[in-house]
Design a protein around this motif. Structure first.
Motif, PDB file in Angstrom:
ATOM      1  N   VAL A   1      28.587 201.502  35.265  1.00 10.24           N
ATOM      2  CA  VAL A   1      29.284 200.221  35.351  1.00 10.24           C
ATOM      3  C   VAL A   1      29.389 199.581  33.972  1.00 10.24           C
ATOM      4  N   TYR A   2      28.282 199.633  33.226  1.00 12.76           N
ATOM      5  CA  TYR A   2      28.298 199.051  31.880  1.00 12.76           C
ATOM      6  C   TYR A   2      29.325 199.766  30.998  1.00 12.76           C
ATOM      7  N   ARG A   3      29.348 201.096  31.074  1.00 11.84           N
ATOM      8  CA  ARG A   3      30.290 201.875  30.241  1.00 11.84           C
ATOM      9  C   ARG A   3      31.732 201.497  30.560  1.00 11.84           C
ATOM     10  N   LEU A   4      32.075 201.472  31.853  1.00  8.93           N
ATOM     11  CA  LEU A   4      33.455 201.191  32.250  1.00  8.93           C
ATOM     12  C   LEU A   4      33.871 199.775  31.867  1.00  8.93           C
ATOM     13  N   MET A   5      32.995 198.806  32.139  1.00 10.15           N
ATOM     14  CA  MET A   5      33.333 197.424  31.824  1.00 10.15           C
ATOM     15  C   MET A   5      33.456 197.204  30.312  1.00 10.15           C
ATOM     16  N   SER A   6      32.622 197.887  29.546  1.00  8.91           N
ATOM     17  CA  SER A   6      32.712 197.777  28.082  1.00  8.91           C
ATOM     18  C   SER A   6      34.041 198.330  27.592  1.00  8.91           C
ATOM     19  N   TYR A   7      34.439 199.478  28.129  1.00  2.00           N
ATOM     20  CA  TYR A   7      35.723 200.060  27.747  1.00  2.00           C
ATOM     21  C   TYR A   7      36.879 199.136  28.128  1.00  2.00           C
ATOM     22  N   ILE A   8      36.802 198.549  29.327  1.00  4.76           N
ATOM     23  CA  ILE A   8      37.875 197.651  29.771  1.00  4.76           C
ATOM     24  C   ILE A   8      37.958 196.438  28.856  1.00  4.76           C
ATOM     25  N   SER A   9      36.825 195.899  28.475  1.00  3.73           N
ATOM     26  CA  SER A   9      36.811 194.735  27.580  1.00  3.73           C
ATOM     27  C   SER A   9      37.460 195.071  26.242  1.00  3.73           C
ATOM     28  N   ILE A  10      37.225 196.284  25.761  1.00  5.56           N
ATOM     29  CA  ILE A  10      37.842 196.715  24.495  1.00  5.56           C
ATOM     30  C   ILE A  10      39.348 196.913  24.687  1.00  5.56           C
ATOM     31  N   LEU A  11      39.731 197.597  25.769  1.00  6.01           N
ATOM     32  CA  LEU A  11      41.157 197.881  26.013  1.00  6.01           C
ATOM     33  C   LEU A  11      41.965 196.595  26.171  1.00  6.01           C
ATOM     34  N   LYS A  12      41.364 195.553  26.758  1.00  5.90           N
ATOM     35  CA  LYS A  12      42.080 194.285  26.952  1.00  5.90           C
ATOM     36  C   LYS A  12      42.420 193.609  25.622  1.00  5.90           C
ATOM     37  N   GLN A  13      41.769 194.030  24.533  1.00  3.34           N
ATOM     38  CA  GLN A  13      42.055 193.448  23.222  1.00  3.34           C
ATOM     39  C   GLN A  13      43.099 194.243  22.451  1.00  3.34           C
ATOM     40  N   VAL A  14      43.555 195.369  23.039  1.00  5.99           N
ATOM     41  CA  VAL A  14      44.558 196.223  22.392  1.00  5.99           C
ATOM     42  C   VAL A  14      45.930 195.861  22.945  1.00  5.99           C
ATOM     43  N   ASP A  15      46.945 195.736  22.068  1.00  6.66           N
ATOM     44  CA  ASP A  15      48.218 195.161  22.501  1.00  6.66           C
ATOM     45  C   ASP A  15      48.909 195.962  23.605  1.00  6.66           C
ATOM     46  N   ILE A  16      48.813 197.292  23.614  1.00  6.61           N
ATOM     47  CA  ILE A  16      49.532 198.043  24.643  1.00  6.61           C
ATOM     48  C   ILE A  16      48.862 197.968  26.016  1.00  6.61           C
ATOM     49  N   PHE A  17      47.611 197.515  26.053  1.00  4.98           N
ATOM     50  CA  PHE A  17      46.905 197.380  27.335  1.00  4.98           C
ATOM     51  C   PHE A  17      46.665 195.916  27.728  1.00  4.98           C
ATOM     52  N   ARG A  18      47.041 194.984  26.849  1.00  2.56           N
ATOM     53  CA  ARG A  18      46.682 193.579  27.058  1.00  2.56           C
ATOM     54  C   ARG A  18      47.265 193.017  28.354  1.00  2.56           C
ATOM     55  N   ASP A  19      48.479 193.420  28.710  1.00  3.90           N
ATOM     56  CA  ASP A  19      49.152 192.852  29.884  1.00  3.90           C
ATOM     57  C   ASP A  19      48.789 193.544  31.194  1.00  3.90           C
ATOM     58  N   ILE A  20      47.975 194.588  31.123  1.00  2.37           N
ATOM     59  CA  ILE A  20      47.570 195.299  32.336  1.00  2.37           C
ATOM     60  C   ILE A  20      46.340 194.605  32.923  1.00  2.37           C
ATOM     61  N   PRO A  21      46.396 194.190  34.194  1.00  2.00           N
ATOM     62  CA  PRO A  21      45.215 193.541  34.793  1.00  2.00           C
ATOM     63  C   PRO A  21      43.976 194.429  34.687  1.00  2.00           C
ATOM     64  N   ALA A  22      42.850 193.806  34.455  1.00  2.00           N
ATOM     65  CA  ALA A  22      41.605 194.555  34.256  1.00  2.00           C
ATOM     66  C   ALA A  22      41.289 195.456  35.442  1.00  2.00           C
ATOM     67  N   ASP A  23      41.654 195.027  36.652  1.00  2.00           N
ATOM     68  CA  ASP A  23      41.393 195.851  37.843  1.00  2.00           C
ATOM     69  C   ASP A  23      42.042 197.226  37.727  1.00  2.00           C
ATOM     70  N   TYR A  24      43.259 197.248  37.154  1.00  2.00           N
ATOM     71  CA  TYR A  24      43.983 198.511  37.007  1.00  2.00           C
ATOM     72  C   TYR A  24      43.504 199.298  35.792  1.00  2.00           C
ATOM     73  N   LEU A  25      42.975 198.584  34.796  1.00  2.61           N
ATOM     74  CA  LEU A  25      42.445 199.278  33.618  1.00  2.61           C
ATOM     75  C   LEU A  25      41.201 200.095  33.948  1.00  2.61           C
ATOM     76  N   MET A  26      40.603 199.838  35.102  1.00  2.10           N
ATOM     77  CA  MET A  26      39.443 200.633  35.531  1.00  2.10           C
ATOM     78  C   MET A  26      39.800 202.119  35.544  1.00  2.10           C
ATOM     79  N   THR A  27      41.032 202.447  35.995  1.00  2.00           N
ATOM     80  CA  THR A  27      41.441 203.857  36.052  1.00  2.00           C
ATOM     81  C   THR A  27      41.615 204.441  34.655  1.00  2.00           C
ATOM     82  N   VAL A  28      42.028 203.593  33.700  1.00  2.77           N
ATOM     83  CA  VAL A  28      42.148 204.059  32.311  1.00  2.77           C
ATOM     84  C   VAL A  28      40.755 204.290  31.731  1.00  2.77           C
ATOM     85  N   ALA A  29      39.864 203.339  31.973  1.00  7.85           N
ATOM     86  CA  ALA A  29      38.494 203.454  31.455  1.00  7.85           C
ATOM     87  C   ALA A  29      37.788 204.677  32.029  1.00  7.85           C
ATOM     88  N   ALA A  30      38.123 205.029  33.272  1.00  5.94           N
ATOM     89  CA  ALA A  30      37.444 206.154  33.922  1.00  5.94           C
ATOM     90  C   ALA A  30      37.765 207.484  33.243  1.00  5.94           C
TER      91      ALA A  30
END
Length: 693
Positions: A549-578
């Motif tokens: 859980v820590y790994r995935l949430m950390s990755y999502i937090s990082i991805l949300k700061q990147v412009d190409i992933f910023r507009d993707i809701p965090a719930d959906y970024l879970m699949t990217v982080a996985a």
């Protein structure tokens, strides 16, 4: 003998009407203006039907007023009418060939759409115009006319079609033969021995279609011709009944057992062309074939002959990026022709979100009304993404039906519960910390879901408009959305939604409290994961980095700061982080070189990377930047070399996984395209940006 003025008036009025008004107005509805482009044709029709027709009526009235002073005999009126009619026939005879030539040249030059001709054919009964087009010397024009004949068959076309069956053009001859009927057997028999394979193929199809079981001999003989083998096998299976089955199925079984991929592919292609029941066992075998193109062709066949027993195989193919669209089409076809029981059973099993979403979405097309089951899925799911899929189904169904004929029991209580949970998430987001962004995204998704599911009971068209206003960028429309919402929904519900959607969640704390974590854990799976992540951070500052859980949430937090992933809701970024993997470079190491295959996308978490083309440094990239997304999208080699200037920590997303992700998550795809378009606008100069706007 003189004619009474009243009779003369009636006679001449009729004469004027038919000779002037009809002569001028009728061409506006017929093919006279077809050679013109659409805009000019409409203007010509307006001119002819409006100005000229009115002018003709006015001229006729003036003529009547002039002739009213004279006593005209019947013979004079008859003579005048006879002269006009004769003149019309002469002009038609003389100008007809010229018009046909003009029509043919115009059709060639303008490449008119068949829809224009088809609409014309539905307006008139006269077949002579289409016959004129069939006599064209241009193959493309004739082929277009033959397609129109297929839409509107008529016995008058058969003589010219029989002539075209002997055309020097293979395509024209083959298309003409496919339109022949029983009375043209001699023409088809002649085509069966034609030297051109394409013509023989068309003739065999027509012969078997018309003669059914009596065509077995010709079809069996055609099996010996390598070019006609597939067509002959198709005709035997499709038209030749039981005698054909005795011939075809042993051959098909032999081809299925062949070690040659080509042989099995031919069987799959045959099944994709025919719609014969009872092929489920064969298709099941082909869907599990080791050859990719065989599986692709088998999926096309399933869409035409859907079988609920093939659902497990279709689920496996949903995981294949290249096969996914065909697998979705096949699942939808099964849903449309069955009661949906097999799909409902599959959705109740443990499946990844992307697969469950496809299965649930297919129930929208089911033969039976399955809204009750979709509502149960909506209530029972702990995944907000699945809830959104179900809510969107309700919205689309309501938009189609236009009236509210399904309001499930306890609907208002469910809405109140969702509003309450969204409020708790929104309040938790204000406590701040690294969870704030994750919770804000989740609160927004809950509002989107809420508006969609409210379409079950309230005006779906207006709610859809409100949704576009609420989540758009225009502040005026966002403000107006609140007023509209109060007109559609009960005031209490409307005000709660407005507060959730329009009030910004300002972070005022350093992290979630223990009580807030407990409250979030009871809402849904995603909120429970955020609560667990917050607990890890609060208790030991993230020391437990081996926790998933820590790994995935950390990755999502990082991805949300990147412009190409910023507009993707965090719930959906879970699949990217996985699918992300951490990667480390030491100073001086090369991440990839110019010309290398683009096999991954990288996000820089810490450190600095130099982008070099030859010996020239093009850019330096630091934390929260990304590298290599373009190579994944266009399959081109790397255009530069990436070298670590310091020790660098990266997140690596493999190319194949990334493409599969785009294929199965439309929301991620759209957000990524928007980000790339935005970046393109920023790199263009102002003049170009304005032109592309």
């Amino acid at each position: 003998m003189t004619i009474a003025p009243s009779l003369a008036l009636a006679t001449i009025s009729a004469f004027i009407y038919f000779t002037l008004f009809e002569a001028l107005n009728t061409p506006a509805q017929e093919l006279l203006f077809l050679p013109l482009d659409t805009r000019m044709r409409h203007r010509a029709q307006e001119f002819c039907g409006g100005v000229l027709a009115s002018f003709g009526l006015g001229l006729g009235g003036l003529l009547l007023m002039t002739l009213n002073h004279y006593h005209l005999s019947v013979s004079h009126v008859a003579l005048a009418a006879g002269i006009i009619v004769t003149l019309q026939f002469v002009l038609t005879f003389c100008l007809g060939p010229r018009y046909r030539h003009l029509l043919e040249k115009s059709l060639q030059r303008l490449a008119l759409k068949p829809a224009d001709l088809e609409a014309f054919l539905h307006r008139i009964e006269d077949t002579s115009v289409l016959i004129d087009i069939l006599r064209s010397k241009t193959d493309s024009t004739v082929l277009m006319a033959l397609d129109l004949v297929a839409m509107k068959p008529h016995d008058k076309y058969l003589p010219i079609i029989s002539e075209l069956a002997g055309s020097a053009s293979e395509k024209v001859a083959a298309r003409a033969i496919s339109l022949l009927g029983d009375r043209q057997n001699a023409v088809i028999e002649k085509a069966l021995i034609d030297t051109r394979p394409v013509v023989r193929e068309a003739a065999l199809r027509s012969w078997c279609r018309l003669k059914k079981e009596n065509s077995v001999r010709q079809a069996e003989e055609a099996l010996a011709d390598p070019f006609l083998f597939d067509t002959a096998l198709f005709c035997i299976v499709s038209y030749c009944g039981f005698p054909g089955a005795l011939i075809a199925y042993p051959k098909i079984d032999s081809m299925l057992k062949s070690d040659s991929d080509d042989e099995r592919f031919r069987v799959a292609r045959l099944l994709s062309e025919i719609e014969v029941p009872g092929t489920g066992a064969v298709l099941k075998r082909l869907l599990n074939d080791t050859c990719h193109r065989v599986r692709i062709e088998a999926l096309k066949a399933v869409a035409k002959s859907p079988d609920p027993l093939l659902i497990p195989e279709l689920i496996e193919n949903l995981c294949d990026f290249d096969a996914r669209s065909l697998a979705i089409k096949a699942v939808d076809a099964i849903s449309a022709c069955t009661d949906g029981a097999a799909i409902i059973d599959a959705t109740s099993q443990e499946q990844p979100y992307a697969i469950k979403a496809v299965l649930l979405r297919s129930l929208e097309y089911a033969r039976d009304d399955l809204r009750e089951h979709i509502w149960k899925s909506f209530n029972s799911s702990d995944d907000i993404r699945m809830k959104i899929v179900a809510a969107n189904i309700f919205k689309r169904l309501r938009l189609k039906k236009g009236r509210s004929d399904f309001v499930p029991e306890g609907f208002d209580a469910v809405i109140d519960d969702i509003v309450g949970k969204a409020g708790r998430v929104s309040r938790a987001a204000t406590e701040g910390g690294s969870c704030s962004v994750l919770l804000r995204d989740h609160a927004r998704l809950m509002v989107e879901m809420l508006i969609s599911v409210l379409c079950v009971k309230y005006d779906a068209v207006e709610l859809q408009r409100v949704e576009s206003y609420l989540f758009g960028s225009n502040e005026t429309l966002r403000a107006n959305a609140g007023e509209l919402l109060e007109l559609i929904l009960p005031k209490k519900t409307a005000r709660q939604i407005i507060e959730l959607a329009l009030v910004e969640c300002v972070s005022m704390g350093e992290g979630l409290s223990e009580n807030t974590e407990k409250s979030l854990a009871t809402i849904d799976n995603w909120c429970a994961s955020i609560a667990k992540y917050s607990s890890i951070l609060r208790e030991n500052g993230g020391i437990m980095q081996d926790n998933e859980v820590y790994r995935l949430m950390s990755y999502i937090s990082i991805l949300k700061q990147v412009d190409i992933f910023r507009d993707i809701p965090a719930d959906y970024l879970m699949t990217v982080a996985a699918i992300a993997v951490e990667h480390t470079l030491y100073a001086g190491e090369v991440l990839f070189s110019q010309g290398d295959a683009g096999d991954a996308l990288y996000v820089v978490c810490e450190g600095e990377i130099s982008i070099q083309s030859g010996d020239v440094e093009k850019a330096r990239l630091g934390p929260n930047t990304h590298i290599g997304e373009m190579a994944l999208l266009d399959d081109q080699p790397r255009s530069a070399t990436a070298r670590a200037l310091t020790d660098v920590r990266l997140i690596r997303i493999a190319g194949n996984d990334f493409r599969n992700l785009l294929g199965s998550h439309p929301r991620i795809t759209m957000a990524l395209l928007s980000a790339l378009a935005r970046r393109l606008r920023e790199t263009l100069n102002p003049h170009q940006a304005e032109r592309h706007a």
